[in-house]
Design a protein around this motif. Structure first.
Motif, mmCIF file in Angstrom:
data_model
loop_
_atom_site.group_PDB
_atom_site.id
_atom_site.type_symbol
_atom_site.label_atom_id
_atom_site.label_comp_id
_atom_site.label_asym_id
_atom_site.label_seq_id
_atom_site.Cartn_x
_atom_site.Cartn_y
_atom_site.Cartn_z
ATOM 1 N N LYS A 178 0.850 -1.189 0.000
ATOM 2 C CA LYS A 178 0.000 0.000 0.000
ATOM 3 C C LYS A 178 0.885 1.237 0.000
ATOM 4 N N LYS A 179 0.532 2.216 -0.830
ATOM 5 C CA LYS A 179 1.323 3.444 -0.935
ATOM 6 C C LYS A 179 0.586 4.615 -0.293
ATOM 7 N N ASP A 180 1.328 5.399 0.480
ATOM 8 C CA ASP A 180 0.773 6.593 1.108
ATOM 9 C C ASP A 180 1.843 7.679 1.058
ATOM 10 N N GLY A 181 1.684 8.606 0.114
ATOM 11 C CA GLY A 181 2.694 9.655 -0.064
ATOM 12 C C GLY A 181 4.004 9.062 -0.535
ATOM 13 N N ASN A 182 5.089 9.374 0.167
ATOM 14 C CA ASN A 182 6.392 8.849 -0.241
ATOM 15 C C ASN A 182 6.786 7.614 0.576
ATOM 16 N N THR A 183 5.807 6.983 1.212
ATOM 17 C CA THR A 183 6.086 5.757 1.959
ATOM 18 C C THR A 183 5.215 4.611 1.453
ATOM 19 N N LEU A 184 5.719 3.414 1.614
ATOM 20 C CA LEU A 184 4.987 2.202 1.287
ATOM 21 C C LEU A 184 4.849 1.368 2.553
ATOM 22 N N THR A 185 3.666 0.807 2.758
ATOM 23 C CA THR A 185 3.456 -0.138 3.840
ATOM 24 C C THR A 185 3.339 -1.518 3.218
ATOM 25 N N THR A 222 4.802 -6.373 9.186
ATOM 26 C CA THR A 222 4.421 -5.146 8.495
ATOM 27 C C THR A 222 5.580 -4.153 8.582
ATOM 28 N N VAL A 223 6.019 -3.688 7.402
ATOM 29 C CA VAL A 223 7.193 -2.819 7.326
ATOM 30 C C VAL A 223 6.841 -1.563 6.531
ATOM 31 N N LYS A 224 7.293 -0.406 6.995
ATOM 32 C CA LYS A 224 7.151 0.838 6.258
ATOM 33 C C LYS A 224 8.494 1.224 5.670
ATOM 34 N N VAL A 225 8.486 1.710 4.444
ATOM 35 C CA VAL A 225 9.726 2.086 3.779
ATOM 36 C C VAL A 225 9.477 3.326 2.929
ATOM 37 N N LYS A 226 10.490 4.171 2.835
ATOM 38 C CA LYS A 226 10.393 5.352 1.994
ATOM 39 C C LYS A 226 10.920 5.037 0.595
ATOM 40 N N THR A 227 10.404 5.757 -0.381
ATOM 41 C CA THR A 227 10.904 5.626 -1.737
ATOM 42 C C THR A 227 12.149 6.500 -1.901
ATOM 43 N N PRO A 228 13.039 6.151 -2.835
ATOM 44 C CA PRO A 228 13.013 4.971 -3.703
ATOM 45 C C PRO A 228 13.400 3.709 -2.940
ATOM 46 N N CYS A 229 12.857 2.575 -3.378
ATOM 47 C CA CYS A 229 13.108 1.329 -2.663
ATOM 48 C C CYS A 229 12.930 0.157 -3.624
ATOM 49 N N MET A 230 13.369 -1.022 -3.167
ATOM 50 C CA MET A 230 13.202 -2.271 -3.908
ATOM 51 C C MET A 230 12.298 -3.196 -3.115
ATOM 52 N N ILE A 231 11.325 -3.808 -3.796
ATOM 53 C CA ILE A 231 10.422 -4.766 -3.161
ATOM 54 C C ILE A 231 10.366 -6.016 -4.030
ATOM 55 N N THR A 232 10.520 -7.194 -3.408
ATOM 56 C CA THR A 232 10.342 -8.442 -4.152
ATOM 57 C C THR A 232 8.993 -9.051 -3.773
ATOM 58 N N CYS A 233 8.309 -9.607 -4.769
ATOM 59 C CA CYS A 233 6.903 -10.004 -4.639
ATOM 60 C C CYS A 233 6.738 -11.523 -4.688
#
Length: 266
Positions: A150-157, A168-179
């Motif tokens: 889920k994206k909220d502003g410049n952070t992803l949950t 559950t982890v919050k991260v700021k962009t830019p970032c890498m996520i594996t699915c």
């Protein structure tokens, strides 16, 4: 904002698997498919595009025919493709592959609000190493095994799925996520998308394009420059046809016991 997705063309393991004398896969003689986990990453990118209106760019490293895979992804809704291809890149292990793809992504450009997505792992290697290594080489935060984004502003949950639960982890962009495959159900390409696919831009990056990038070192790319060496590799032997016994009486069970005893199984 844009979303960069790394994808890989892999052998269709439901068909013929061939191995070269040097232990690498003989990809030219095998049918190929889009790596399944990568399709989940593509779907995650397209879902964010539907929500936010951002651009989606697919990256792959492979031989020139991999362009067909990128066009297929464009028919699903991807806006642009980047094909990284050169003989110098052939036979690269995960370390060398991540260097090359990271150099390609960095050359293309990563901005502050960008997201890089990848599948958890490829079915031909099952290492789950390339995505995290790309993040490491681009000095980006990373979250692996994403089951919800889920994206909220410049952070992803991100809900990160584990064997015994989730985190559950919050991260700021830019970032890498594996699915992972549990994240979503990949969409099908559309007829209109198939017509539009060949009018969308496709960028080709060769060794000449990337050779001056700091991550590209001729001694650490390709088969000879890869630190991982394959000791042996082989095609699994085909199993013979099974034997069917009809009947459910004592005669049939005695016959089965006799066959198993003759083979020293019982």
């Amino acid at each position: 904002m844009k979303i960069l997705v790394t994808v890989k063309q892999v052998p269709d393991t439901s068909g013929k698997v061939a191995v070269n004398p040097d232990g690498t896969l003989d990809r030219a003689s095998m049918q190929t498919i889009i790596n399944p986990d990568d399709l989940n990453a593509v779907e995650a990118a397209l879902a964010l595009k539907d929500e936010l209106g951002c651009k989606v760019v697919a990256f792959t490293m492979g031989p020139p025919p991999a362009e067909g895979m990128l066009r297929e992804l464009m028919a699903m809704g991807v806006d642009e493709g980047v094909l990284i291809t050169a003989r110098e890149f052939g036979g690269s292990d995960t370390y060398a592959t991540s260097q090359i793809i990271a150099a390609g992504i960095d050359t293309y450009g990563v901005e502050d609000d960008d997201i890089i997505l990848a599948g958890r792992q490829a079915i031909d290697g099952d290492t789950a190493q390339v995505g995290p290594q790309i993040a490491e080489k681009l000095h980006l935060p990373q979250i692996t095994y994403a089951g919800e984004i889920k994206k909220d502003g410049n952070t992803l949950t991100v809900k990160r799925m584990l064997e015994d639960g989730y985190m559950t982890v919050k991260v700021k962009t830019p970032c890498m996520i594996t699915c992972i495959k549990e994240l979503n159900q990949p969409r099908y390409l559309s007829v209109g998308g198939a017509f539009d696919a060949y009018s969308k831009p496709l960028v080709t990056m060769t060794y000449e394009t990337l050779k001056d990038h700091p991550l590209i070192d001729a001694t650490t790319i390709g088969l000879k420059g890869s630190p991982t060496n394959i000791l042996t590799s082989f095609t699994p032997p085909q199993k013979g046809a099974g034997m069917m016994l009809e009947g459910a009486g004592k005669e049939t069970t005695d016959k089965l016991a006799g066959i198993l005893a003759a083979k020293h199984i019982i």
